[in-house]
Design an enzyme around this catalytic site. Sequence first.
Site, PDB file in Angstrom:
ATOM      1  CB  ILE A   1      -8.167   4.523   3.201  1.00  0.00           C
ATOM      2  CG1 ILE A   1      -9.083   4.785   3.557  1.00  0.00           C
ATOM      3  CG2 ILE A   1      -7.589   6.143   4.599  1.00  0.00           C
ATOM      4  CD1 ILE A   1     -10.534   5.223   4.267  1.00  0.00           C
ATOM      5  CG  LEU A   2      -5.989  10.102  -0.843  1.00  0.00           C
ATOM      6  CD1 LEU A   2      -6.513  11.032  -0.688  1.00  0.00           C
ATOM      7  CD2 LEU A   2      -5.164   9.234  -1.590  1.00  0.00           C
TER       8      LEU A   2
ATOM      9  CG  ASP B   1     -15.187  10.128   5.446  1.00  0.00           C
ATOM     10  OD1 ASP B   1     -14.823  10.224   4.605  1.00  0.00           O
ATOM     11  OD2 ASP B   1     -15.661   8.976   5.361  1.00  0.00           O
TER      12      ASP B   1
ATOM     13  NE  ARG C   1      -4.339   1.526   0.716  1.00  0.00           N
ATOM     14  CZ  ARG C   1      -5.269   2.015   0.915  1.00  0.00           C
ATOM     15  NH1 ARG C   1      -5.737   0.495  -0.068  1.00  0.00           N
ATOM     16  NH2 ARG C   1      -6.052   2.812   1.049  1.00  0.00           N
TER      17      ARG C   1
ATOM     18  CG  HIS D   1     -18.661  11.703   3.546  1.00  0.00           C
ATOM     19  ND1 HIS D   1     -18.295  10.190   3.602  1.00  0.00           N
ATOM     20  CD2 HIS D   1     -19.608  11.413   4.500  1.00  0.00           C
ATOM     21  CE1 HIS D   1     -19.420   9.830   4.263  1.00  0.00           C
ATOM     22  NE2 HIS D   1     -19.386  10.309   5.058  1.00  0.00           N
TER      23      HIS D   1
END
Length: 197
Positions: A94-95, A145, A67, A109
């Site tokens: 997910i960054l 988020d 990842r 979002h």
Amino acid sequence: MSAPLGLVVLVSGSGTNLQALLDAAAGGAPFTVLAVGADRDGTRGEERAREVDIPTFVCRVPDYVSRSDWDLDLERQVSAYAPDVVVSAGFMKILGPAVLAAHPVLNTHPALLPSFPGAHAVRDALAHGVRVTGCTCHWVDAGVDTGAIVDQRAVDVEDDDTVDTLHERIKVEERAMLVDVLTALARDRSRIPGRAG
Ligand code: GRF
């Protein structure tokens, strides 16, 4: 007049938020989409960019050993366009720390954060029985988020709503919110994290 705010937009799906940005930019909004990146092949979002000759790239997690290698290569590909802001518009990954250290990233979002974070926000809000939900534009941090909220729009839940009907109404607000937020940021760049102004 200053140069338009340069955006790299990350997508995973239909890309209607991207389309709203492309339409607004074509109509004179003070930002421009420099490139579009996707985390999978064959997205409608990538196709929308190609239709108007905007460069695209695909960066798929399974193509990397780890990842962290994916994060580093995504950062390299995004940075090649030197964006002022990266927009995560329906990007379902997910960054990682490399991308987040290099660029301010704005996410949209489909819920009123901090309620209903995560990938199933509309389903979760409907299941909870809320009467009002909506959408949130926020800066991305290392959490899911959790970053600083920039704007929110409310949407009433109707008695006969399904996840799809509710999500479609939220997306109408989401697209307008994203255009408004980026227009405001382009006009006052001191509000972009890490920018002196
Ligand atoms: C948006 O509601 C976004 O918030 C969510 O997925 C949807 C993407 O829509 N994560 P689109 O690809 O821009 O049409």
